[in-house]
Structure formats: C-alpha cells, structure tokens
Design a protein around this motif. Sequence first.
Motif, PDB file in Angstrom:
ATOM      1  N   MET A   1       0.846  -1.190   0.000  1.00  0.00           N
ATOM      2  CA  MET A   1       0.000   0.000   0.000  1.00  0.00           C
ATOM      3  C   MET A   1       0.886   1.246   0.000  1.00  0.00           C
ATOM      4  SD  MET A   1      -2.980   0.878   2.741  1.00  0.00           S
ATOM      5  CE  MET A   1      -4.287   1.953   2.214  1.00  0.00           C
ATOM      6  N   HIS A   2       0.816   2.047  -1.060  1.00  0.00           N
ATOM      7  CA  HIS A   2       1.664   3.229  -1.166  1.00  0.00           C
ATOM      8  C   HIS A   2       0.766   4.439  -1.383  1.00  0.00           C
ATOM      9  CE1 HIS A   2       5.312   5.459  -1.536  1.00  0.00           C
ATOM     10  NE2 HIS A   2       5.031   5.849  -2.761  1.00  0.00           N
ATOM     11  N   ILE A   3       0.583   5.216  -0.337  1.00  0.00           N
ATOM     12  CA  ILE A   3      -0.322   6.359  -0.369  1.00  0.00           C
ATOM     13  C   ILE A   3       0.482   7.619  -0.652  1.00  0.00           C
ATOM     14  CG2 ILE A   3      -1.879   7.763   1.031  1.00  0.00           C
ATOM     15  CD1 ILE A   3      -2.573   5.069   2.483  1.00  0.00           C
ATOM     16  N   LYS A   4       0.040   8.388  -1.618  1.00  0.00           N
ATOM     17  CA  LYS A   4       0.750   9.584  -2.050  1.00  0.00           C
ATOM     18  C   LYS A   4       0.313  10.806  -1.245  1.00  0.00           C
ATOM     19  CE  LYS A   4       2.727   7.327  -5.431  1.00  0.00           C
ATOM     20  NZ  LYS A   4       4.172   7.022  -5.399  1.00  0.00           N
ATOM     21  N   ALA A   5       1.227  11.752  -1.131  1.00  0.00           N
ATOM     22  CA  ALA A   5       0.906  13.023  -0.494  1.00  0.00           C
ATOM     23  C   ALA A   5       0.126  13.898  -1.461  1.00  0.00           C
ATOM     24  CB  ALA A   5       2.186  13.729  -0.061  1.00  0.00           C
ATOM     25  N   ARG A   6      -0.871  14.574  -0.940  1.00  0.00           N
ATOM     26  CA  ARG A   6      -1.685  15.495  -1.733  1.00  0.00           C
ATOM     27  C   ARG A   6      -1.322  16.930  -1.361  1.00  0.00           C
ATOM     28  NH1 ARG A   6      -3.458  12.374  -5.874  1.00  0.00           N
ATOM     29  NH2 ARG A   6      -3.215  10.278  -5.001  1.00  0.00           N
ATOM     30  N   ALA A   7      -1.502  17.832  -2.309  1.00  0.00           N
ATOM     31  CA  ALA A   7      -1.079  19.210  -2.110  1.00  0.00           C
ATOM     32  C   ALA A   7      -1.915  19.886  -1.026  1.00  0.00           C
ATOM     33  CB  ALA A   7      -1.201  19.973  -3.416  1.00  0.00           C
ATOM     34  N   PRO A   8      -1.260  20.491  -0.035  1.00  0.00           N
ATOM     35  CA  PRO A   8      -1.992  21.255   0.981  1.00  0.00           C
ATOM     36  C   PRO A   8      -2.247  22.681   0.498  1.00  0.00           C
ATOM     37  CG  PRO A   8       0.321  21.241   1.517  1.00  0.00           C
ATOM     38  CD  PRO A   8       0.184  20.448   0.241  1.00  0.00           C
ATOM     39  N   GLN A   9      -2.783  23.496   1.383  1.00  0.00           N
ATOM     40  CA  GLN A   9      -3.045  24.897   1.040  1.00  0.00           C
ATOM     41  C   GLN A   9      -1.724  25.624   0.760  1.00  0.00           C
ATOM     42  OE1 GLN A   9      -2.817  23.668   4.014  1.00  0.00           O
ATOM     43  NE2 GLN A   9      -2.897  25.134   5.691  1.00  0.00           N
ATOM     44  N   PRO A  10      -1.686  26.460  -0.284  1.00  0.00           N
ATOM     45  CA  PRO A  10      -0.458  27.197  -0.597  1.00  0.00           C
ATOM     46  C   PRO A  10      -0.186  28.260   0.484  1.00  0.00           C
ATOM     47  CG  PRO A  10      -2.280  27.918  -1.997  1.00  0.00           C
ATOM     48  CD  PRO A  10      -2.775  26.733  -1.221  1.00  0.00           C
ATOM     49  N   PRO A  11       1.082  28.565   0.731  1.00  0.00           N
ATOM     50  CA  PRO A  11       2.296  28.100   0.053  1.00  0.00           C
ATOM     51  C   PRO A  11       2.965  26.943   0.795  1.00  0.00           C
ATOM     52  CG  PRO A  11       2.847  29.954   1.437  1.00  0.00           C
ATOM     53  CD  PRO A  11       1.372  29.684   1.663  1.00  0.00           C
ATOM     54  N   LEU A  12       2.229  26.202   1.619  1.00  0.00           N
ATOM     55  CA  LEU A  12       2.822  25.180   2.472  1.00  0.00           C
ATOM     56  C   LEU A  12       3.077  23.886   1.707  1.00  0.00           C
ATOM     57  CD1 LEU A  12       0.667  25.733   5.693  1.00  0.00           C
ATOM     58  CD2 LEU A  12       2.865  26.773   5.090  1.00  0.00           C
ATOM     59  N   SER A  13       3.978  23.073   2.246  1.00  0.00           N
ATOM     60  CA  SER A  13       4.299  21.761   1.687  1.00  0.00           C
ATOM     61  C   SER A  13       4.115  20.706   2.767  1.00  0.00           C
ATOM     62  CB  SER A  13       5.753  21.729   1.190  1.00  0.00           C
ATOM     63  OG  SER A  13       5.955  22.691   0.181  1.00  0.00           O
ATOM     64  N   PRO A  14       3.859  19.446   2.375  1.00  0.00           N
ATOM     65  CA  PRO A  14       3.677  18.391   3.382  1.00  0.00           C
ATOM     66  C   PRO A  14       4.895  18.255   4.294  1.00  0.00           C
ATOM     67  CG  PRO A  14       2.961  17.639   1.226  1.00  0.00           C
ATOM     68  CD  PRO A  14       3.635  18.955   1.007  1.00  0.00           C
ATOM     69  N   LEU A  15       4.655  17.848   5.523  1.00  0.00           N
ATOM     70  CA  LEU A  15       5.741  17.612   6.464  1.00  0.00           C
ATOM     71  C   LEU A  15       6.470  16.318   6.105  1.00  0.00           C
ATOM     72  CD1 LEU A  15       3.937  18.528   9.820  1.00  0.00           C
ATOM     73  CD2 LEU A  15       5.376  19.986   8.373  1.00  0.00           C
ATOM     74  N   PRO A  16       7.770  16.221   6.389  1.00  0.00           N
ATOM     75  CA  PRO A  16       8.537  15.038   5.988  1.00  0.00           C
ATOM     76  C   PRO A  16       7.985  13.723   6.528  1.00  0.00           C
ATOM     77  CG  PRO A  16      10.015  16.816   6.595  1.00  0.00           C
ATOM     78  CD  PRO A  16       8.631  17.276   6.945  1.00  0.00           C
ATOM     79  N   ARG A  17       7.481  13.714   7.757  1.00  0.00           N
ATOM     80  CA  ARG A  17       7.016  12.457   8.346  1.00  0.00           C
ATOM     81  C   ARG A  17       5.553  12.140   8.048  1.00  0.00           C
ATOM     82  NH1 ARG A  17       9.860  10.013  12.516  1.00  0.00           N
ATOM     83  NH2 ARG A  17      11.779  11.072  13.137  1.00  0.00           N
ATOM     84  N   ILE A  18       4.838  13.103   7.486  1.00  0.00           N
ATOM     85  CA  ILE A  18       3.380  12.947   7.356  1.00  0.00           C
ATOM     86  C   ILE A  18       2.964  13.258   5.929  1.00  0.00           C
ATOM     87  CG2 ILE A  18       1.131  13.655   8.223  1.00  0.00           C
ATOM     88  CD1 ILE A  18       2.686  14.751  10.723  1.00  0.00           C
ATOM     89  N   ARG A  19       2.413  12.277   5.241  1.00  0.00           N
ATOM     90  CA  ARG A  19       2.025  12.482   3.849  1.00  0.00           C
ATOM     91  C   ARG A  19       0.793  13.374   3.740  1.00  0.00           C
ATOM     92  NH1 ARG A  19       3.673   7.207   4.436  1.00  0.00           N
ATOM     93  NH2 ARG A  19       5.528   6.663   3.222  1.00  0.00           N
ATOM     94  N   ASN A  20      -0.230  13.106   4.553  1.00  0.00           N
ATOM     95  CA  ASN A  20      -1.487  13.848   4.433  1.00  0.00           C
ATOM     96  C   ASN A  20      -2.046  14.175   5.808  1.00  0.00           C
ATOM     97  OD1 ASN A  20      -2.098  13.574   1.382  1.00  0.00           O
ATOM     98  ND2 ASN A  20      -1.700  11.452   2.003  1.00  0.00           N
ATOM     99  N   ILE A  21      -2.247  15.462   6.060  1.00  0.00           N
ATOM    100  CA  ILE A  21      -2.930  15.900   7.282  1.00  0.00           C
ATOM    101  C   ILE A  21      -4.369  16.207   6.930  1.00  0.00           C
ATOM    102  CG2 ILE A  21      -3.061  17.700   9.047  1.00  0.00           C
ATOM    103  CD1 ILE A  21      -0.045  17.943   8.930  1.00  0.00           C
ATOM    104  N   ILE A  22      -5.280  15.622   7.680  1.00  0.00           N
ATOM    105  CA  ILE A  22      -6.713  15.806   7.441  1.00  0.00           C
ATOM    106  C   ILE A  22      -7.334  16.415   8.695  1.00  0.00           C
ATOM    107  CG2 ILE A  22      -8.904  14.678   6.915  1.00  0.00           C
ATOM    108  CD1 ILE A  22      -7.225  12.444   5.564  1.00  0.00           C
TER     109      ILE A  22
END
Length: 282
Positions: A1-22
């Motif tokens: 299972m390989h879950i991809k990171a999705r784009a967060p609100q600009p101009p931020l980028s995902p955190l290194p340890r966390i692919r997706n914050i919901i």
Amino acid sequence: MHIKARAPQPPLSPLPRIRNIIAVGSGKGGVGKSTTAVNLALALAADGARVGLLDADVYGPSVPMMLGLSGRPESPDSKHIEPMRAHGIEAMSIGFLVEADTPMIWRGPMATSALTQLLHDTLWGGDAGLDYLLVDLPPGTGDIQLTLAQKIPVAGAVVVTTPQDVATLDARKALRMFEKVSIPVLGLVENMAQHVCSNCGHVEHLFGEGGGQRMAEQYGLPLLGSLPLERSIREQGDAGAPVVAASPGSPAAQAYVAVARRLVEELEKRPRAPVSIGASLL
C-alpha cells in the motif's frame, strides 16, 4: 500500500514524516466530532494505512479517554516525544501531559503554541512516516483553526454536523472558514442521523432528517456518509475501546469504514504534492 501526499493549502508543503494531514472540524460542540475523528482514524488503519491522531482541542482533550490511553509519552532525547499507541494508531494530546482535571487556562497564543509543538515535536510514524494524520479540532473558528490554516499543511478537511438546522447553521461557518483559508473541504459527515430501537427495530430521526444532504447539495460537496446514533458508540468510546476497534463487524463500525473510504476517494482526487528536497516520504 503506497499512499501519495496530496497538495496542501499554498504556500505550504507536506511535512517530511506525514504524507497527508486531514482536519476534522465542526461549527459547534456536541455533534460527536471527536468520536467521528477517532473512529475514522481506526477505520483508515483497518484498511492498511499508517495513521496518527492529533488532539488539537487543548482546552477539552478527549482522545486519551476514547483510546483508553493513560500515562505520559516518552522522550528519547529530551527534545522530541514518542506518540502514544492504541488500537493500531498513534496519538498525541495535551491530555497526556497534564492531569485529567487540570484546566488549560491559556490565552490564544499559548494554546496555538502548544498545538504546533505537539505536531512538530512528536516522532510520528518512525522511519516509515504516516499516511494520514487526523487532527481533531476544537469546535468553532478561533485561534487553533487560524494556526492550522497558516502554519500546518492540510491536505483536506472534513466537516461533521448533525441533521438539525441549528447544527448545520454552525457547520456552514466551519465550511466557509476552511474555504476562506484555501483548505479544501473533502466532504461532510452527518452524525447521529438515525436511531434504531434495539427492542423493536423502529428507525427514528431524533435530530431531524436530511440536513447534511441538503447542506452538501447547497455547497456542491459530497456527503461522505451518515452515522447512526447508538448507545454502544458512546459506551465503547467512554470505555476506551471505540466501536471500530471493539466491534468491527457491527453496522455502526461499518458505517465509519464506509465514510473513511469515501474520504480517501475524495482526497485522491486532489492534486499530488510536488516532490521537494527532504520529502522522501512522499
């Protein structure tokens, strides 16, 4: 299972340890937002994802009780803290760091500082990281929500409401708040939608009917699902064994699983996050 990171609100980028914050939010208290967040986290983990849960309600933390966790987290280096673990997920809450009956008499900046420290100082996911970190927000649209929007990369938000008009009125405010700060709303969850009598099987809509669906249609958002009003959900949450973990085959647990899968479907429609330096977990 390989879950991809999705784009967060600009101009931020995902955190290194966390692919997706919901983010899991609501316009008012008492709609079962924390119960929903806990059981959705467990449902995502049951489908094979690496999941964490951050209790962002620093004034009224409830995640420790709902997960049956007590004690204090350990620190390997006096700078970072290990998340607590229960039922296959990781968790962090201010409730782990203070006595249960200690009130958080803090002004807004202290509360928001505590939230960002809990997020960034926790060693989420070990070497593999997390696929999803659910953030259980306090009710309303105050300082914590503003900090979330400005400093924390959020891939998507879920708004929890109950069917009655007074709840959907406040949920609309939460929804508009996310829109104003460019956090994509993945959908609505209608909690306490119906009660089935345990003796006769009669279905009653104690808090009205169809409020979540009408709101979803008005704002052009998906209704991720409707959750039942059941005594067992409350009892198992109070006992530290949420229904998805304690009774995975029950209709109530399956309702949470269905909502979690719809949430993932909507999240996967979002653009992929661009790969950046240090983003090896993406």
